[in-house]
Design a protein around this motif. Structure first.
Motif, PDB file in Angstrom:
ATOM      1  N   ASP A 198      83.400  53.729  80.337  1.00 44.15           N
ATOM      2  CA  ASP A 198      84.157  53.404  80.918  1.00 44.15           C
ATOM      3  C   ASP A 198      83.983  51.981  81.766  1.00 44.15           C
ATOM      4  OD1 ASP A 198      85.052  55.245  82.618  1.00 44.15           O
ATOM      5  OD2 ASP A 198      82.984  55.534  84.128  1.00 44.15           O
ATOM      6  N   GLY A 199      83.568  51.527  79.642  1.00 45.51           N
ATOM      7  CA  GLY A 199      83.669  50.026  79.551  1.00 45.51           C
ATOM      8  C   GLY A 199      82.716  49.906  79.353  1.00 45.51           C
ATOM      9  N   VAL A 200      81.472  50.764  79.593  1.00 48.66           N
ATOM     10  CA  VAL A 200      80.141  50.377  79.100  1.00 48.66           C
ATOM     11  C   VAL A 200      79.846  51.128  78.273  1.00 48.66           C
ATOM     12  CG1 VAL A 200      77.555  50.507  79.872  1.00 48.66           C
ATOM     13  CG2 VAL A 200      79.068  50.330  81.506  1.00 48.66           C
ATOM     14  N   ALA A 201      79.201  49.869  77.056  1.00 45.92           N
ATOM     15  CA  ALA A 201      78.170  50.713  75.705  1.00 45.92           C
ATOM     16  C   ALA A 201      76.835  50.839  75.874  1.00 45.92           C
ATOM     17  CB  ALA A 201      78.796  49.616  74.502  1.00 45.92           C
ATOM     18  N   ASP A 202      76.519  52.831  75.976  1.00 52.02           N
ATOM     19  CA  ASP A 202      75.055  52.166  76.290  1.00 52.02           C
ATOM     20  C   ASP A 202      74.728  52.775  74.109  1.00 52.02           C
ATOM     21  OD1 ASP A 202      72.933  53.699  76.230  1.00 52.02           O
ATOM     22  OD2 ASP A 202      73.094  55.112  76.952  1.00 52.02           O
ATOM     23  N   VAL A 203      73.627  51.598  73.456  1.00 50.80           N
ATOM     24  CA  VAL A 203      73.233  51.015  72.568  1.00 50.80           C
ATOM     25  C   VAL A 203      71.896  51.413  72.744  1.00 50.80           C
ATOM     26  CG1 VAL A 203      73.450  49.355  70.650  1.00 50.80           C
ATOM     27  CG2 VAL A 203      75.615  49.337  72.074  1.00 50.80           C
ATOM     28  N   LEU A 208      78.753  38.287  70.949  1.00 54.25           N
ATOM     29  CA  LEU A 208      79.311  39.455  71.498  1.00 54.25           C
ATOM     30  C   LEU A 208      79.975  38.125  73.809  1.00 54.25           C
ATOM     31  CD1 LEU A 208      77.904  43.089  71.848  1.00 54.25           C
ATOM     32  CD2 LEU A 208      79.289  42.113  70.881  1.00 54.25           C
ATOM     33  N   PRO A 209      81.629  39.539  73.348  1.00 53.43           N
ATOM     34  CA  PRO A 209      81.602  37.923  75.149  1.00 53.43           C
ATOM     35  C   PRO A 209      81.709  38.873  75.906  1.00 53.43           C
ATOM     36  CG  PRO A 209      83.131  39.819  73.412  1.00 53.43           C
ATOM     37  CD  PRO A 209      82.365  39.386  72.456  1.00 53.43           C
ATOM     38  N   VAL A 210      81.138  40.070  75.985  1.00 53.74           N
ATOM     39  CA  VAL A 210      80.807  40.775  76.946  1.00 53.74           C
ATOM     40  C   VAL A 210      78.977  40.563  77.593  1.00 53.74           C
ATOM     41  CG1 VAL A 210      83.010  41.318  77.082  1.00 53.74           C
ATOM     42  CG2 VAL A 210      80.287  43.036  76.303  1.00 53.74           C
ATOM     43  N   PRO A 211      78.587  40.252  78.025  1.00 56.23           N
ATOM     44  CA  PRO A 211      76.829  40.698  78.788  1.00 56.23           C
ATOM     45  C   PRO A 211      76.489  41.783  78.183  1.00 56.23           C
ATOM     46  CG  PRO A 211      78.261  40.097  80.798  1.00 56.23           C
ATOM     47  CD  PRO A 211      79.275  40.661  79.950  1.00 56.23           C
ATOM     48  N   VAL A 212      74.884  41.595  77.512  1.00 56.82           N
ATOM     49  CA  VAL A 212      74.656  42.350  77.039  1.00 56.82           C
ATOM     50  C   VAL A 212      72.985  42.403  78.020  1.00 56.82           C
ATOM     51  CG1 VAL A 212      72.688  42.911  74.594  1.00 56.82           C
ATOM     52  CG2 VAL A 212      75.536  42.169  74.764  1.00 56.82           C
ATOM     53  N   ALA A 272      84.586  44.154  68.437  1.00 60.74           N
ATOM     54  CA  ALA A 272      86.027  44.059  67.775  1.00 60.74           C
ATOM     55  C   ALA A 272      86.883  45.072  68.990  1.00 60.74           C
ATOM     56  CB  ALA A 272      86.276  44.700  66.582  1.00 60.74           C
ATOM     57  N   ASP A 273      86.210  45.782  70.324  1.00 59.08           N
ATOM     58  CA  ASP A 273      86.829  46.666  71.226  1.00 59.08           C
ATOM     59  C   ASP A 273      87.096  45.711  72.474  1.00 59.08           C
ATOM     60  OD1 ASP A 273      87.086  48.882  72.770  1.00 59.08           O
ATOM     61  OD2 ASP A 273      85.672  49.982  71.770  1.00 59.08           O
ATOM     62  N   PRO A 274      88.460  46.136  73.155  1.00 53.79           N
ATOM     63  CA  PRO A 274      88.368  45.007  73.872  1.00 53.79           C
ATOM     64  C   PRO A 274      88.233  45.409  75.032  1.00 53.79           C
ATOM     65  CG  PRO A 274      90.122  45.718  72.887  1.00 53.79           C
ATOM     66  CD  PRO A 274      89.468  46.026  72.056  1.00 53.79           C
ATOM     67  N   SER A 275      88.100  47.074  75.532  1.00 50.30           N
ATOM     68  CA  SER A 275      87.856  47.945  76.344  1.00 50.30           C
ATOM     69  C   SER A 275      86.012  47.897  76.847  1.00 50.30           C
ATOM     70  CB  SER A 275      88.257  49.079  75.844  1.00 50.30           C
ATOM     71  OG  SER A 275      87.126  49.777  75.665  1.00 50.30           O
ATOM     72  N   VAL A 276      85.229  47.342  75.459  1.00 47.92           N
ATOM     73  CA  VAL A 276      83.737  47.598  76.622  1.00 47.92           C
ATOM     74  C   VAL A 276      83.421  46.110  76.828  1.00 47.92           C
ATOM     75  CG1 VAL A 276      81.485  46.470  75.281  1.00 47.92           C
ATOM     76  CG2 VAL A 276      83.202  48.233  74.123  1.00 47.92           C
ATOM     77  N   ARG A 277      83.284  46.898  78.335  1.00 47.73           N
ATOM     78  CA  ARG A 277      83.187  45.092  79.211  1.00 47.73           C
ATOM     79  C   ARG A 277      81.929  44.854  79.677  1.00 47.73           C
ATOM     80  NH1 ARG A 277      87.399  47.011  83.765  1.00 47.73           N
ATOM     81  NH2 ARG A 277      88.821  47.004  83.048  1.00 47.73           N
ATOM     82  N   ALA A 278      80.962  45.340  78.747  1.00 48.03           N
ATOM     83  CA  ALA A 278      78.843  44.849  79.072  1.00 48.03           C
ATOM     84  C   ALA A 278      78.282  46.213  78.293  1.00 48.03           C
ATOM     85  CB  ALA A 278      78.301  45.567  80.575  1.00 48.03           C
ATOM     86  N   VAL A 279      77.205  45.932  77.543  1.00 47.89           N
ATOM     87  CA  VAL A 279      76.090  46.721  76.866  1.00 47.89           C
ATOM     88  C   VAL A 279      75.372  46.816  77.391  1.00 47.89           C
ATOM     89  CG1 VAL A 279      75.913  46.654  74.347  1.00 47.89           C
ATOM     90  CG2 VAL A 279      77.529  45.777  74.692  1.00 47.89           C
TER      91      VAL A 279
END
Length: 291
Positions: free
Chosen positions: A32-37, A128-132, A65-72
Motif C-alpha cells: 500500500d505504498g509503504v516500503a518496510d526496509v 529519496l523523494p518520499v519521507p523516510v 526508481a519505484d513511483p508507487s512508493v509513498r513512504a519508507v
C-alpha cells in the motif's frame, strides 16, 4: 489508493563484498505504498560490513526508481537498529589491513555529493523523494546513527542508546554525519557528542533533537505514520519534502521562489483536485502515483 504487496530483498554478500555467499543483508517489503526496509544481520546487531553498505545503497536506489512508493520505514531486525561498523574491521585497521568501502562508480546522479559507498548507504535515504521514517531500538552507534540521520523522522524506543562512537576507535564520522548532525542538534552539541563519543539515552536524545520522538513501539508507530503519509496527495508530500530540505541551505529568495513554483504546480492538478473532492465528500481519496 491501490493495494499492492510486493516482497523483495537485496542480496549482495558475495566474495567480492567480503560476506558469506548468499547472505541477505537488507529486506524490503512494499505494501500500500509503504516500503518496510529492515537491516537483516541480527546476530551481529546489524553491524556494517561491505555487503551491508552495498545492500543499503542498492535498496535505496531501487525504491527511488519505484513511483508507487509513498513512504519508507527503516528499521533493524533483532536486538538493535545498527551497532555500527563490524568490530572485525577495527581489528584490521590496527594491523593496517583494512581499507574504506570503495567508491560506487555508477554515475547515475542519484547520490548527489555522496561519493564513498559508506556515505551513499546513509545519504540515499535523504535523497529519496518520499519521507523516510527510521524506527530505532537497542543500539544506534557510529555508522548506524549516521544511517538513521539520513531519515526524515526518527522514532526511538525507550531502550535506544545512540552514540557518535567513531572517536572511541580513533576516527571521525565519515558517512555524512559531520555535515548532518550540526543541523539537527546545533554545532556545539554536535561537537561535544563527536569529541567524546558518549552514549545518549533515548530521553536525552529526544531533548537534543537527535530523535524526533520516543515511543514504546517504534516500528509499529513508524508503519502507522508511514501509512498516514501514504494516504495523502503524493505530489504534495514530495514537494513538501523537497521544500523543507531547502530550508537553511539556500537563501530566502530561492526558497520563497521554490514555494511559489510548487504551489502553482499543485493547484488544479489531478491529485490536488481529488484531495479537494474527497475532503468535501467526506471520503478517502484515491490518488495516482507519479509517472
Amino acid at each position: 489508493m491501490t493495494s499492492t504487496d510486493r516482497t523483495g530483498s537485496t542480496d549482495t554478500a558475495d566474495d567480492r563484498d567480503g560476506g558469506a555467499a548468499g547472505a541477505q543483508r537488507v529486506s524490503c517489503t512494499i505494501r500500500d505504498g509503504v516500503a518496510d526496509v529492515r537491516l537483516e544481520r541480527p546476530d551481529k546487531r546489524n553491524a556494517l560490513d561491505p555487503a551491508m553498505f552495498t545492500a543499503l545503497a542498492r535498496t535505496g536506489e531501487r525504491l527511488h526508481a519505484d513511483p508507487s512508493v509513498r513512504a519508507v520505514v527503516l528499521s533493524g531486525a533483532g536486538r538493535s537498529f545498527c551497532a555500527g561498523l563490524d568490530v572485525a574491521a577495527f581489528g584490521e585497521m590496527a594491523t593496517g589491513e583494512h581499507d574504506l568501502p570503495g567508491t560506487d562508480e555508477r554515475a547515475d546522479g542519484l547520490h548527489g555529493p555522496a561519493t564513498a559507498l559508506g556515505q551513499r548507504a546513509a545519504h540515499v535515504w535523504t535523497r529519496l523523494p518520499v519521507p523516510v521514517i527510521a524506527a530505532l531500538h537497542g543500539h544506534a552507534y557510529g555508522g548506524g546513527l549516521q544511517i538513521a540521520l539520513g531519515a526524515d523522522v526518527r522514532l526511538a524506543a525507550p531502550d535506544t542508546r545512540l552514540s557518535v562512537m567513531e572517536i572511541d576507535w580513533g576516527l571521525v564520522p565519515d558517512m555524512t554525519g559531520t555535515q548532518v548532525l550540526p543541523e539537527l542538534v546545533g554545532r556545539d552539541v554536535a561537537k561535544e557528542l563527536t569529541f567524546t563519543g558518549r552514549i545518549v539515552e533515548a530521553e536525552e536524545a529526544g531533548r537534543l533533537g537527535l530523535v524526533t520522538r520516543v515511543v514504546d513501539e517504534p516500528v509499529a508507530e513508524a508503519l502507522r505514520l508511514a501509512a498516514d503519509v501514504a494516504s495523502r496527495n503524493p505530489d504534495a508530500i514530495r514537494e513538501a519534502k523537497r521544500l523543507l530540505d531547502l530550508a537553511g541551505r539556500v537563501g530566502l529568495e530561492e526558497g520563497f521562489a521554490a514555494e511559489q513554483t510548487a504551489i502553482r504546480r499543485l493547484i488544479g492538478s489531478p491529485n490536488q483536485a481529488e484531495a479537494v473532492r474527497a475532503k468535501l465528500d467526506g471520503r478517502a481519496p484515491t490518488f495516482t502515483d507519479p509517472s
